[in-house]
Design a protein around this motif. Structure first.
Motif, PDB file in Angstrom:
ATOM      1  N   LYS A   7       0.830  -1.205   0.000  1.00  0.00           N
ATOM      2  CA  LYS A   7       0.000   0.000   0.000  1.00  0.00           C
ATOM      3  C   LYS A   7       0.865   1.256   0.000  1.00  0.00           C
ATOM      4  O   LYS A   7       1.951   1.274   0.592  1.00  0.00           O
ATOM      5  CB  LYS A   7      -0.914  -0.002   1.231  1.00  0.00           C
ATOM      6  N   ALA A   8       0.353   2.295  -0.653  1.00  0.00           N
ATOM      7  CA  ALA A   8       1.040   3.588  -0.665  1.00  0.00           C
ATOM      8  C   ALA A   8       0.047   4.682  -0.316  1.00  0.00           C
ATOM      9  O   ALA A   8      -1.049   4.754  -0.890  1.00  0.00           O
ATOM     10  CB  ALA A   8       1.668   3.863  -2.021  1.00  0.00           C
ATOM     11  N   VAL A   9       0.407   5.523   0.633  1.00  0.00           N
ATOM     12  CA  VAL A   9      -0.414   6.657   1.063  1.00  0.00           C
ATOM     13  C   VAL A   9       0.026   7.903   0.298  1.00  0.00           C
ATOM     14  O   VAL A   9       1.221   8.217   0.228  1.00  0.00           O
ATOM     15  CB  VAL A   9      -0.272   6.888   2.577  1.00  0.00           C
ATOM     16  N   PHE A  10      -0.949   8.599  -0.288  1.00  0.00           N
ATOM     17  CA  PHE A  10      -0.708   9.859  -0.986  1.00  0.00           C
ATOM     18  C   PHE A  10      -1.444  10.979  -0.250  1.00  0.00           C
ATOM     19  O   PHE A  10      -2.659  11.127  -0.407  1.00  0.00           O
ATOM     20  CB  PHE A  10      -1.214   9.796  -2.422  1.00  0.00           C
ATOM     21  N   ASN A  53      -2.201  -1.109  -3.877  1.00  0.00           N
ATOM     22  CA  ASN A  53      -3.293  -0.248  -3.405  1.00  0.00           C
ATOM     23  C   ASN A  53      -2.787   1.162  -3.123  1.00  0.00           C
ATOM     24  O   ASN A  53      -1.739   1.346  -2.477  1.00  0.00           O
ATOM     25  CB  ASN A  53      -3.902  -0.809  -2.111  1.00  0.00           C
ATOM     26  N   ILE A  54      -3.557   2.150  -3.581  1.00  0.00           N
ATOM     27  CA  ILE A  54      -3.269   3.554  -3.323  1.00  0.00           C
ATOM     28  C   ILE A  54      -4.303   4.082  -2.341  1.00  0.00           C
ATOM     29  O   ILE A  54      -5.517   3.928  -2.549  1.00  0.00           O
ATOM     30  CB  ILE A  54      -3.336   4.387  -4.623  1.00  0.00           C
ATOM     31  N   LEU A  55      -3.853   4.705  -1.269  1.00  0.00           N
ATOM     32  CA  LEU A  55      -4.728   5.328  -0.275  1.00  0.00           C
ATOM     33  C   LEU A  55      -4.542   6.837  -0.390  1.00  0.00           C
ATOM     34  O   LEU A  55      -3.494   7.370  -0.019  1.00  0.00           O
ATOM     35  CB  LEU A  55      -4.368   4.851   1.135  1.00  0.00           C
ATOM     36  N   LEU A  56      -5.541   7.506  -0.929  1.00  0.00           N
ATOM     37  CA  LEU A  56      -5.462   8.952  -1.145  1.00  0.00           C
ATOM     38  C   LEU A  56      -6.109   9.690   0.016  1.00  0.00           C
ATOM     39  O   LEU A  56      -7.275   9.437   0.346  1.00  0.00           O
ATOM     40  CB  LEU A  56      -6.160   9.332  -2.445  1.00  0.00           C
ATOM     41  N   VAL A  57      -5.348  10.572   0.651  1.00  0.00           N
ATOM     42  CA  VAL A  57      -5.867  11.406   1.731  1.00  0.00           C
ATOM     43  C   VAL A  57      -6.301  12.724   1.102  1.00  0.00           C
ATOM     44  O   VAL A  57      -5.473  13.505   0.625  1.00  0.00           O
ATOM     45  CB  VAL A  57      -4.801  11.655   2.812  1.00  0.00           C
ATOM     46  N   THR A  58      -7.612  12.962   1.067  1.00  0.00           N
ATOM     47  CA  THR A  58      -8.137  14.113   0.360  1.00  0.00           C
ATOM     48  C   THR A  58      -8.888  15.036   1.306  1.00  0.00           C
ATOM     49  O   THR A  58      -9.047  14.760   2.493  1.00  0.00           O
ATOM     50  CB  THR A  58      -9.075  13.677  -0.783  1.00  0.00           C
ATOM     51  N   GLY A  59      -9.372  16.136   0.745  1.00  0.00           N
ATOM     52  CA  GLY A  59     -10.168  17.102   1.491  1.00  0.00           C
ATOM     53  C   GLY A  59     -11.169  17.746   0.549  1.00  0.00           C
ATOM     54  O   GLY A  59     -11.382  17.280  -0.575  1.00  0.00           O
ATOM     55  N   ARG A  60     -11.778  18.830   0.989  1.00  0.00           N
ATOM     56  CA  ARG A  60     -12.757  19.514   0.155  1.00  0.00           C
ATOM     57  C   ARG A  60     -12.106  20.005  -1.134  1.00  0.00           C
ATOM     58  O   ARG A  60     -10.965  20.448  -1.150  1.00  0.00           O
ATOM     59  CB  ARG A  60     -13.349  20.707   0.909  1.00  0.00           C
ATOM     60  N   GLY A  61     -12.868  19.928  -2.236  1.00  0.00           N
ATOM     61  CA  GLY A  61     -12.387  20.438  -3.506  1.00  0.00           C
ATOM     62  C   GLY A  61     -11.426  19.518  -4.227  1.00  0.00           C
ATOM     63  O   GLY A  61     -10.784  19.924  -5.200  1.00  0.00           O
ATOM     64  N   LYS A  62     -11.309  18.266  -3.789  1.00  0.00           N
ATOM     65  CA  LYS A  62     -10.352  17.336  -4.395  1.00  0.00           C
ATOM     66  C   LYS A  62     -11.031  16.270  -5.258  1.00  0.00           C
ATOM     67  O   LYS A  62     -10.412  15.274  -5.618  1.00  0.00           O
ATOM     68  CB  LYS A  62      -9.531  16.648  -3.294  1.00  0.00           C
ATOM     69  N   ASN A  63     -12.301  16.486  -5.600  1.00  0.00           N
ATOM     70  CA  ASN A  63     -13.028  15.468  -6.359  1.00  0.00           C
ATOM     71  C   ASN A  63     -12.397  15.174  -7.710  1.00  0.00           C
ATOM     72  O   ASN A  63     -12.540  14.063  -8.240  1.00  0.00           O
ATOM     73  CB  ASN A  63     -14.484  15.910  -6.573  1.00  0.00           C
TER      74      ASN A  63
END
Length: 300
Positions: A7-10, A53-63
């Protein structure tokens, strides 16, 4: 606990204020280097390194990031109807590249916090952290080089690069022991300092945007106090973890571009354009045709 890095966290929840107004309505991670968004270079590096597996840490406006790596039926249908098979293949390759999962950070409270919110998705196994701003052209890929070191040392591995002393205060910096048991470019970390003053830096080895971490980083981050800006710094969490286990640093071989600032981004655009067989020669000719001394000075 599995010992394979799967797994890789972005972390991708930042606001991208350095690139305003371009990033007012689009994520910084989606700014293109030639014809691929910045984040795709890191994802392709992970895929080439055997990560599943990619784990993307996102927030508002990142759709837009989620949309980019998702299937686009309308676009695929349009390209297929127009017979644009090359473009269709490229679009399908993006969505078929790897498995994605997303977690919202809520507030951008530092890199350490971004890693911490992935705890449930990561589980009890080692994992990579890839900062998309650092685009590294390397063979083998930078993360693969680090996984190879992890397989030998059995502990966390940080990517480091020697940087000029006038830039050192922009980085986390490591103090290392002169132990080359695991190779010329691998060091045992003695201490870590987050953004030291130039005169206080313990070395010129700066931590860059690649990590191989073990799940014991999570309790270390939970026990790490926020800094004066209210953020949890990953470097400080690693410093706490260092009390309990060895940590290693690896000088990655390759060309790194810091696309998190405008000058670094522009340099990366030129570099990757000149790496493209379809663009290199005409672009080189254009650059050579410029009379740089006669160009007017830039104005805001």
């Amino acid at each position: 606990m599995t010992t394979r890095v799967r797994k890789a966290v972005f972390p991708a929840a930042g606001l991208g204020t350095r690139f305003l107004p371009a990033t007012k309505a689009q994520p910084k991670e989606m700014l293109p280097l030639v014809d691929k968004p910045i984040i795709q270079y890191g994802v392709e590096e992970a895929v080439a390194s055997g990560i599943d597996n990619i784990l993307l840490v996102t927030g508002r406006g990142k759709n837009a990031i989620e949309d980019h790596f998702d299937v686009s039926i309308e676009l695929e249908t349009f390209l297929e109807a127009r017979g644009k098979t090359d473009l269709l293949e490229q679009v399908r390759e993006i969505s078929n590249m790897i498995h994605f999962a997303y977690v919202r950070q809520g507030e951008p409270l530092g890199l350490g916090h971004a890693v911490l919110v992935t705890r449930e998705l990561v589980g009890d196994e080692p994992f990579a952290v890839i900062l998309g701003d650092d685009v590294i052209d390397a063979a083998p890929p930078a993360i693969q080089q680090m996984i190879d070191v992890f397989d030998r040392v059995g502990g966390p591995v940080l990517a480091v690069e020697r940087v000029p002393t006038d830039q050192i205060s922009s980085y986390g910096v490591v103090a290392v022991e002169p132990d080359r048991t695991y190779g010329e470019r691998v060091y045992k970390v003695r201490d870590l300092v987050e953004k030291p003053a130039r005169q206080d830096a313990p070395s010129d080895l700066a931590i860059i945007g690649r990590y191989i971490l073990t799940p014991d980083i999570f309790p270390a981050l939970e026990a790490t106090a926020s800094d004066r800006t209210g953020e949890i710094q990953l470097t400080n969490g690693l410093r706490r973890l260092l009390r309990d286990r060895p940590i290693y640093a690896c000088e990655v071989e390759g060309v790194r571009h810091d696309t998190g600032n405008k000058l670094g981004f522009l340099k990366a655009v030129v570099y990757f354009a000149l790496r493209r067989p379809d663009l290199a020669e005409p672009f080189r000719q254009y650059l050579e045709s410029l009379d740089l001394h006669r160009l007017p000075a830039g104005k805001q």
